[in-house]
Write an enzyme that holds these catalytic residues in place. Sequence first.
Site, PDB file in Angstrom:
ATOM      1  N   GLU A  66       0.902  -1.233  -0.054  1.00 55.76           N
ATOM      2  CA  GLU A  66      -0.239  -0.071  -0.233  1.00 55.76           C
ATOM      3  C   GLU A  66       0.889   1.124  -0.013  1.00 55.76           C
ATOM      4  O   GLU A  66       0.437   2.195  -0.360  1.00 55.76           O
ATOM      5  CB  GLU A  66      -0.976   0.062   1.169  1.00 55.76           C
ATOM      6  CG  GLU A  66      -1.813   1.198   1.060  1.00 55.76           C
ATOM      7  CD  GLU A  66      -2.722   1.325   2.564  1.00 55.76           C
ATOM      8  OE1 GLU A  66      -4.046   1.288   2.366  1.00 55.76           O
ATOM      9  OE2 GLU A  66      -2.157   1.287   3.636  1.00 55.76           O
ATOM     10  N   ARG A  86      13.103   1.343   1.303  1.00 53.90           N
ATOM     11  CA  ARG A  86      11.947   1.112   0.706  1.00 53.90           C
ATOM     12  C   ARG A  86      11.791   1.707  -0.842  1.00 53.90           C
ATOM     13  O   ARG A  86      10.749   1.318  -1.298  1.00 53.90           O
ATOM     14  CB  ARG A  86      10.725   1.331   1.617  1.00 53.90           C
ATOM     15  CG  ARG A  86      10.856   0.494   3.027  1.00 53.90           C
ATOM     16  CD  ARG A  86       9.406   0.683   3.695  1.00 53.90           C
ATOM     17  NE  ARG A  86       8.666  -0.267   2.678  1.00 53.90           N
ATOM     18  CZ  ARG A  86       7.216  -0.020   3.017  1.00 53.90           C
ATOM     19  NH1 ARG A  86       6.763   0.302   3.922  1.00 53.90           N
ATOM     20  NH2 ARG A  86       6.405  -0.754   2.210  1.00 53.90           N
ATOM     21  N   ARG A 132       7.552   9.364   7.511  1.00 59.58           N
ATOM     22  CA  ARG A 132       7.713   8.972   6.272  1.00 59.58           C
ATOM     23  C   ARG A 132       7.179   9.809   5.225  1.00 59.58           C
ATOM     24  O   ARG A 132       8.206  10.005   4.284  1.00 59.58           O
ATOM     25  CB  ARG A 132       6.800   7.655   6.090  1.00 59.58           C
ATOM     26  CG  ARG A 132       7.488   6.495   7.123  1.00 59.58           C
ATOM     27  CD  ARG A 132       8.822   6.138   6.771  1.00 59.58           C
ATOM     28  NE  ARG A 132       9.240   4.963   7.669  1.00 59.58           N
ATOM     29  CZ  ARG A 132       8.719   3.812   7.681  1.00 59.58           C
ATOM     30  NH1 ARG A 132       8.233   3.250   6.842  1.00 59.58           N
ATOM     31  NH2 ARG A 132       9.400   2.881   8.448  1.00 59.58           N
ATOM     32  N   HIS A 165       2.003   5.726  10.442  1.00 57.42           N
ATOM     33  CA  HIS A 165       1.191   6.397   9.276  1.00 57.42           C
ATOM     34  C   HIS A 165      -0.074   7.008   9.767  1.00 57.42           C
ATOM     35  O   HIS A 165      -0.674   6.635  10.942  1.00 57.42           O
ATOM     36  CB  HIS A 165       1.200   5.181   8.218  1.00 57.42           C
ATOM     37  CG  HIS A 165       2.342   4.847   7.621  1.00 57.42           C
ATOM     38  ND1 HIS A 165       2.427   3.569   7.250  1.00 57.42           N
ATOM     39  CD2 HIS A 165       3.115   5.461   6.943  1.00 57.42           C
ATOM     40  CE1 HIS A 165       3.445   3.397   6.678  1.00 57.42           C
ATOM     41  NE2 HIS A 165       3.926   4.572   6.342  1.00 57.42           N
ATOM     42  N   CYS A 256      -2.095  -2.086   4.973  1.00 55.87           N
ATOM     43  CA  CYS A 256      -0.670  -1.899   4.219  1.00 55.87           C
ATOM     44  C   CYS A 256      -0.446  -3.121   3.363  1.00 55.87           C
ATOM     45  O   CYS A 256       0.253  -3.102   2.442  1.00 55.87           O
ATOM     46  CB  CYS A 256       0.257  -2.163   5.120  1.00 55.87           C
ATOM     47  SG  CYS A 256       0.242  -1.129   6.619  1.00 55.87           S
TER      48      CYS A 256
HETATM   49  N1  GLY Z   1       7.912  -2.243   8.304  1.00 57.94           N
HETATM   50  C1  GLY Z   1       6.803  -1.356   7.761  1.00 57.94           C
HETATM   51  C2  GLY Z   1       7.577  -0.089   7.489  1.00 57.94           C
HETATM   52  O1  GLY Z   1       8.252   0.488   8.430  1.00 57.94           O
HETATM   53  O2  GLY Z   1       7.387   0.630   6.670  1.00 57.94           O
END
Ligand code: GLY
Length: 261
Positions: A66, A86, A132, A165, A256
């Site tokens: 997601e 990521r 994030r 989030h 997610c």
């Molecule tokens: N483990 C999920 C994240 O931290 O994005």
Amino acid sequence: MHFTRAIVRPPARSFAGGLSSALEGPPDINQALVQHAGYVAALRDCGLQVTRLAPDAAYPDGTFVEDTAILTGRGAILTRPGAPSREGEVRSMAECLRNFYADLRGIAAPGTVDGGDICEADGHFLIGVSGRTNEDGAHQLAEHLGRLGYTSSIIDIRANPALLHLKSGIAYLGDGVWVADGGIQNDLRFQGCVNARDLILVPPSEAYAANCVRVNDAILVAAGYPQMSAALEKRGCRVVHLEMSEFRKMDGGLSCLSLRF
Ligand code: GLY
């Protein structure tokens, strides 16, 4: 919104090497795969056709698909995840989404956006600025959404460290019904942004269950949270309980694990 499709990616063997702030020990990959299969089966039971991306050991958090895109009825926006480890997850998602979306936009550096920070409610998008998703990314996303004809509001959740989030603390279930954990519902910015006909308050002991998902006629909710489950059932919802223990260990919630469209 009625969903017909979902994209998922089972956890890779490297899953335990992903990011986590939870102090619950490492996940068991075999159990995680069983739980993921249960999740996919639940999506299929809701009538969705599920596209399964290949696990990629280079991206231990890659099962949390997601975070890599925002899908709307009018176009899709690829994100730029805020955790450097990521960032590369987006490449394979872009390849997949080209099969479904002619209008595919993206977030450019220095902007960052994690899909978990985006909550859609009937064509209005709440965009969380978090550890994030940064302000630049939030504004880029708001512009993309605006060009697609959607409205949005930006909510800064950085003062609430319990939330990885935005959707760690809220969910929109449709028909004016919101779910919020106590920490965020007291946030006046949240109250100012949503027009809640009905707000289900999640008790602190069940905060993890705030990340639930409506999929067509069902609400998917993590198993083991009886008060949350009772609150949903009291409203006549068809509640589907899913085992999420191994994903919780890696800071991941129900939403997610899929992109729904
Ligand atoms: N483990 C999920 C994240 O931290 O994005």
